[in-house]
Scaffold this active site. Structure first.
Site, mmCIF file in Angstrom:
data_model
loop_
_atom_site.group_PDB
_atom_site.id
_atom_site.type_symbol
_atom_site.label_atom_id
_atom_site.label_comp_id
_atom_site.label_asym_id
_atom_site.label_seq_id
_atom_site.Cartn_x
_atom_site.Cartn_y
_atom_site.Cartn_z
ATOM 1 N N GLY A 254 0.690 13.677 -1.552
ATOM 2 C CA GLY A 254 0.296 13.814 -0.149
ATOM 3 C C GLY A 254 1.523 13.977 0.708
ATOM 4 O O GLY A 254 2.654 13.883 0.229
ATOM 5 N N GLY B 33 4.240 12.894 2.432
ATOM 6 C CA GLY B 33 4.961 11.628 2.522
ATOM 7 C C GLY B 33 5.972 11.608 3.653
ATOM 8 O O GLY B 33 6.468 10.558 4.037
ATOM 9 N N ASP C 123 11.286 7.128 2.684
ATOM 10 C CA ASP C 123 11.461 6.712 4.080
ATOM 11 C C ASP C 123 10.797 7.664 5.069
ATOM 12 O O ASP C 123 10.890 7.463 6.281
ATOM 13 C CB ASP C 123 12.960 6.581 4.404
ATOM 14 C CG ASP C 123 13.722 7.866 4.123
ATOM 15 O OD1 ASP C 123 13.083 8.914 3.857
ATOM 16 O OD2 ASP C 123 14.966 7.834 4.167
ATOM 17 N N ARG D 98 7.726 23.751 10.237
ATOM 18 C CA ARG D 98 7.302 24.802 9.306
ATOM 19 C C ARG D 98 6.009 25.436 9.791
ATOM 20 O O ARG D 98 5.124 24.733 10.294
ATOM 21 C CB ARG D 98 7.101 24.174 7.921
ATOM 22 C CG ARG D 98 6.568 25.138 6.879
ATOM 23 C CD ARG D 98 6.756 24.579 5.487
ATOM 24 N NE ARG D 98 5.895 23.443 5.232
ATOM 25 C CZ ARG D 98 6.033 22.631 4.180
ATOM 26 N NH1 ARG D 98 7.000 22.821 3.314
ATOM 27 N NH2 ARG D 98 5.221 21.614 4.011
ATOM 28 N N ASP E 232 1.920 20.748 -6.730
ATOM 29 C CA ASP E 232 1.807 20.341 -5.325
ATOM 30 C C ASP E 232 2.717 21.186 -4.430
ATOM 31 O O ASP E 232 2.629 21.093 -3.213
ATOM 32 C CB ASP E 232 2.122 18.846 -5.158
ATOM 33 C CG ASP E 232 3.461 18.470 -5.759
ATOM 34 O OD1 ASP E 232 3.637 18.634 -6.980
ATOM 35 O OD2 ASP E 232 4.347 18.034 -5.011
#
Ligand code: AMP
Ligand code: MG
Length: 477
Positions: free
Chosen positions: A90, A92, A125, A176, A252
């Site tokens: 996912g 992150g 992080d 993006r 992914d």
């Protein structure tokens, strides 16, 4: 033309709800500065170039401000990483801010990468560093200029926030753009968690938003898969023809649109090495340059598996069997154009292989050699160690060209002078880390027109200096 404040949003993916993504607000950078922006990418949103100068531009793209119409969300997906299924990935460290709809009616996802932690951050992080953000920015804009489909990049911002990787670095964000951020791994997530209704919803959503023409087909999901497969294999053919190594072809990181996606330790080849591994962490060479076509095929098989509830296995297998022929046809089409070989001749593949083998043996610079050949420059010969073998090849090449000279004139327009070599990116990054953003801006500008010799920009066409050869790029971005 429109202003930043007036962008129109239509957040279709967010409306799919919490099964597909989680609401998260960006964690802004402190003292943000604009590093670089792309006018070409801004034009996709109908944004005037002058908007990049406005304080609002830096604020929204460093996470400090949001449009009232944006609905920031982290998407959930999974995927096969280095061949092993990872059930929970996912976004992150990136957020889908929303979908902008431009004057042509196109939807563009605004995805802010490095926006802080999310429910999918695992041990990370949620941050991106300046180095990796600049690398993704440059590639996102350089690839389309070479004719390679890719997600785009609007801008990079940097803050004062320290981010710890192998060393302390500066936190940055990349904005993006892509018509969709749906990956192969989205389908895998709902398939392997057996969320049948959600998988159906995802498939229907992808058909409507990415492959509307497939909805008219007798078997829409099969037709969509056929389009994904063709686009993916043609994209990889372009990578191979232009010497681009992605580095992390996990499922992914594979876009459902068949565009280059999620740039990490990518590299353009310098000297030709078919087995080049650009990813420092890829010890087995799974994603080596010459493995990219079979890996794309492998990834497409993973996607096919997730579509088995809707399409007969035999039909999916039949489609998969077309992948390598589609790749090969497109790759040869591109290489013939680069070499000025019109039409198709039975000896073409062997003649090309012979050239590549000589480049491999001589460690010839891939881009310079092909450009010199396209310019009919006698210096091409100097790129080879075994000159007799080269002379022999060159006579055959000339005879091949002479059969039909109609492809000769087009060669310069498909053999780049300027390529985003690792050392060029590294020079721009080193300067940016010292707060000098001019080198990255200049490099981006040169790469907008890779096929045209630009007066005064000769340095950008040079082969790498000794320090810049085979730079190892780490994954920890
Ligand atoms: P990547 O290698 O960039 O494709 O990332 C693989 C997975 O790790 C994705 O789910 C990312 O969102 C996640 N990830 C990468 N870097 C970070 C980070 N610094 N913090 C949180 N998640 C991350
Ligand atoms: Mg990724």
């Amino acid at each position: 033309m429109t202003t930043l404040a007036d962008l129109q949003f239509d957040n279709r993916f967010a409306r799919l709800g919490d099964t597909f993504s989680s609401k998260v607000v960006p964690d802004p950078l402190t003292n943000p500065q604009l590093v670089v922006s792309s006018f070409d990418a801004m034009a996709l949103l109908d944004l005037d170039a002058a908007e990049a100068e406005s304080p609002l531009f830096t604020e929204v793209f460093s996470g400090a401000k949001l449009w009232s119409a944006s609905e920031p969300r982290a998407m959930v997906y999974s995927g096969h990483q280095f061949g092993v299924y990872n059930p929970q990935l996912g976004d992150g460290r990136g957020l889908l801010l929303g979908e902008v709809i431009n004057a042509r009616g196109e939807h563009w996802d605004l995805h802010l990468k490095g926006a802080g932690s999310t429910p999918y951050s695992r041990m990370g992080d949620g941050r991106a560093v300046l180095r990796s953000s600049i690398r993704e920015f440059l590639a996102s804009e350089a690839l389309p200029a070479l004719g390679i489909p890719s997600s785009r990049a609007l801008c990079v911002t940097v803050g004062d926030d320290p981010v710890y990787r192998e060393r302390q670095e500066r936190g940055a964000m990349l904005l993006r753009l892509a018509p969709s951020h749906i990956r192969f791994g989205h389908f895998e997530f709902f398939y392997y968690t057996q969320q049948h209704d959600a998988l159906r919803q995802l498939v229907d959503f992808t058909l409507q938003t990415c492959y509307p023409e497939s909805q008219q087909a007798a078997e829409p999901v099969l037709d969509m898969y056929r389009q994904v497969l063709r686009r993916t294999m043609e994209m990889v053919a372009r990578w191979q023809a232009y010497g681009f190594c992605h580095g992390v072809m996990n499922t992914d990181n594979m876009s459902i649109l068949g565009i280059t996606f999620d740039f990490g330790p990518y590299a353009f080849l310098d000297d030709y090495d078919a087995g080049h591994i650009c990813n420092h962490s890829d010890h087995a060479g799974r994603y080596a340059f010459n493995q990219q076509p079979p890996i794309a095929h492998w990834n497409l098989a993973c996607l096919a598996q997730a579509l088995t509830p809707y399409v007969e296995v035999e039909q999916l297998k039949a489609e998969l069997a077309t992948a390598m022929p589609i790749y090969q046809a497109e790759y040869m089409r591109l290489m013939r154009a680069r070499l000025g070989w019109a039409g198709e001749q039975p000896e073409d593949e062997e003649l090309l292989q012979h050239l590549l083998q000589q480049m491999q043996d001589s460690a010839s610079d891939y881009h310079i050699t092909l450009r010199l050949l396209a310019e009919d420059d006698a210096n091409a010969r100097d790129q080879f160690i075994d000159r007799d073998t080269f002379d022999q090849w060159w006579r055959q090449h000339q005879a091949r060209q002479a059969r039909d000279t109609s492809a000769m004139a087009g060669r310069l327009a498909c053999n780049p002078v300027y390529v985003l070599r690792n050392y060029l990116a590294q020079q721009a990054i080193s300067a940016a880390e010292q707060n000098d953003f001019n080198p990255v801006r200049q490099l981006h500008e040169v790469l907008r027109q890779p096929f045209v010799r630009q007066p005064g920009q000769e340095a950008y066409a040079a082969p790498p200096p000794d320090w810049g050869r085979r730079l190892e790029i780490s994954c920890s971005s």
